[in-house]
Design an enzyme around this catalytic site. Structure first.
Site, PDB file in Angstrom:
ATOM      1  N   ASP A  31       0.849  -1.195   0.000  1.00 61.36           N
ATOM      2  CA  ASP A  31       0.000   0.000   0.000  1.00 61.36           C
ATOM      3  C   ASP A  31       0.883   1.244   0.000  1.00 61.36           C
ATOM      4  O   ASP A  31       2.002   1.209   0.503  1.00 61.36           O
ATOM      5  CB  ASP A  31      -0.874  -0.024   1.271  1.00 61.36           C
ATOM      6  CG  ASP A  31      -1.965   1.031   1.207  1.00 61.36           C
ATOM      7  OD1 ASP A  31      -2.333   1.427   0.092  1.00 61.36           O
ATOM      8  OD2 ASP A  31      -2.443   1.450   2.278  1.00 61.36           O
TER       9      ASP A  31
HETATM   10  C1  LIG Z   1       5.619  -4.973  -0.626  1.00 63.06           C
HETATM   11  C2  LIG Z   1       5.403  -3.997  -1.729  1.00 63.06           C
HETATM   12  C3  LIG Z   1       5.372  -2.541  -1.383  1.00 63.06           C
HETATM   13  C4  LIG Z   1       5.215  -4.451  -3.003  1.00 63.06           C
HETATM   14  C5  LIG Z   1       4.888  -3.601  -4.152  1.00 63.06           C
HETATM   15  C6  LIG Z   1       4.458  -4.442  -5.288  1.00 63.06           C
HETATM   16  C7  LIG Z   1       3.718  -3.602  -6.307  1.00 63.06           C
HETATM   17  C8  LIG Z   1       4.485  -2.876  -7.345  1.00 63.06           C
HETATM   18  C9  LIG Z   1       2.389  -3.560  -6.279  1.00 63.06           C
HETATM   19  C10 LIG Z   1       1.590  -2.736  -7.222  1.00 63.06           C
HETATM   20  C11 LIG Z   1       0.150  -2.537  -6.828  1.00 63.06           C
HETATM   21  C12 LIG Z   1      -0.140  -2.009  -5.469  1.00 63.06           C
HETATM   22  C13 LIG Z   1      -1.229  -2.660  -4.740  1.00 63.06           C
HETATM   23  C14 LIG Z   1       0.528  -1.003  -4.936  1.00 63.06           C
HETATM   24  C15 LIG Z   1       0.208  -0.407  -3.588  1.00 63.06           C
HETATM   25  O1  LIG Z   1       0.295   0.979  -3.619  1.00 63.06           O
HETATM   26  P1  LIG Z   1      -0.822   1.900  -4.360  1.00 63.06           P
HETATM   27  O2  LIG Z   1      -0.512   1.998  -5.803  1.00 63.06           O
HETATM   28  O3  LIG Z   1      -2.178   1.361  -4.014  1.00 63.06           O
HETATM   29  O4  LIG Z   1      -0.530   3.288  -3.711  1.00 63.06           O
HETATM   30  P2  LIG Z   1      -1.553   4.293  -3.031  1.00 63.06           P
HETATM   31  O5  LIG Z   1      -2.133   3.568  -1.841  1.00 63.06           O
HETATM   32  O6  LIG Z   1      -0.661   5.422  -2.633  1.00 63.06           O
HETATM   33  O7  LIG Z   1      -2.554   4.669  -4.062  1.00 63.06           O
END
Ligand SMILES: CC(C)=CCC/C(C)=C/CC/C(C)=C/COP(=O)(O)OP(=O)(O)O
Length: 151
Positions: A31
């Site tokens: 997140d």
């Molecule tokens: C352990 C870890 C951090 C792994 C990352 C893996 C990754 C690239 C995942 C992409 C999708 C996702 C759910 C991101 C979370 O932040 P978000 O895009 O939902 O960000 P926001 O909450 O700021 O909108």
């Protein structure tokens, strides 16, 4: 089992790892990648890339601390509603930085067993192939069990 939303500023990693060490398992929800990037004046892509690198560090810590099972929710059904460009970028990150043959080899050298849970049928075909390869290549490893929840 400890479950937390992974937020860089709010998470007390020392406490989390201390507790998880006792229990042997840790479950995380990725997140805040975009918020983190926005605060730094960076693009969403840069936030996702940093997220994956953070995941690599967490995996290393889990190995070092003797945690047996690490489950990370890295992509949910809701994430499909994002722009095509962002989705494609996230898929390419998973392909390059988690499931590529060279990354899987590294995981395997660290005795990590990789499994994916969730519906993988909607993922790009090349990524599905890489996931199958990762599960097959690492299935006899007996160190950290890394479970990645996708979709
Ligand atoms: C352990 C870890 C951090 C792994 C990352 C893996 C990754 C690239 C995942 C992409 C999708 C996702 C759910 C991101 C979370 O932040 P978000 O895009 O939902 O960000 P926001 O909450 O700021 O909108």
């Amino acid at each position: 089992m400890i479950e937390l939303r992974l937020h860089r500023r709010k998470t007390n990693f020392r406490w989390v790892f201390g507790q998880s060490l006792c229990l042997g398992m840790l479950r995380l929800i990725a997140d805040g990648n975009r918020r983190w990037a926005r605060e730094k004046g960076l693009s969403a892509s840069a936030g996702h890339e940093a997220g994956v690198l953070l995941l690599r560090q967490l995996i290393e810590l889990c190995c070092r601390w003797g945690i047996k099972v690490l489950t990370v929710f890295i992509f949910s059904c809701d994430n499909w509603s994002r722009s095509k460009v962002e989705i494609n970028f996230m898929m390419s990150l998973f392909e390059r930085l988690i499931f590529s043959e060279s990354e899987v080899e590294k995981f395997s050298r660290e005795d990590i067993r990789m499994s994916v849970i969730g519906d993988t049928s909607k993922l790009p075909k090349p990524l599905q192939g890489l996931i199958n390869n990762a599960e097959e290549t690492t299935k006899y490893n007996s160190g950290l069990q890394l479970i990645l929840a996708l979709n």
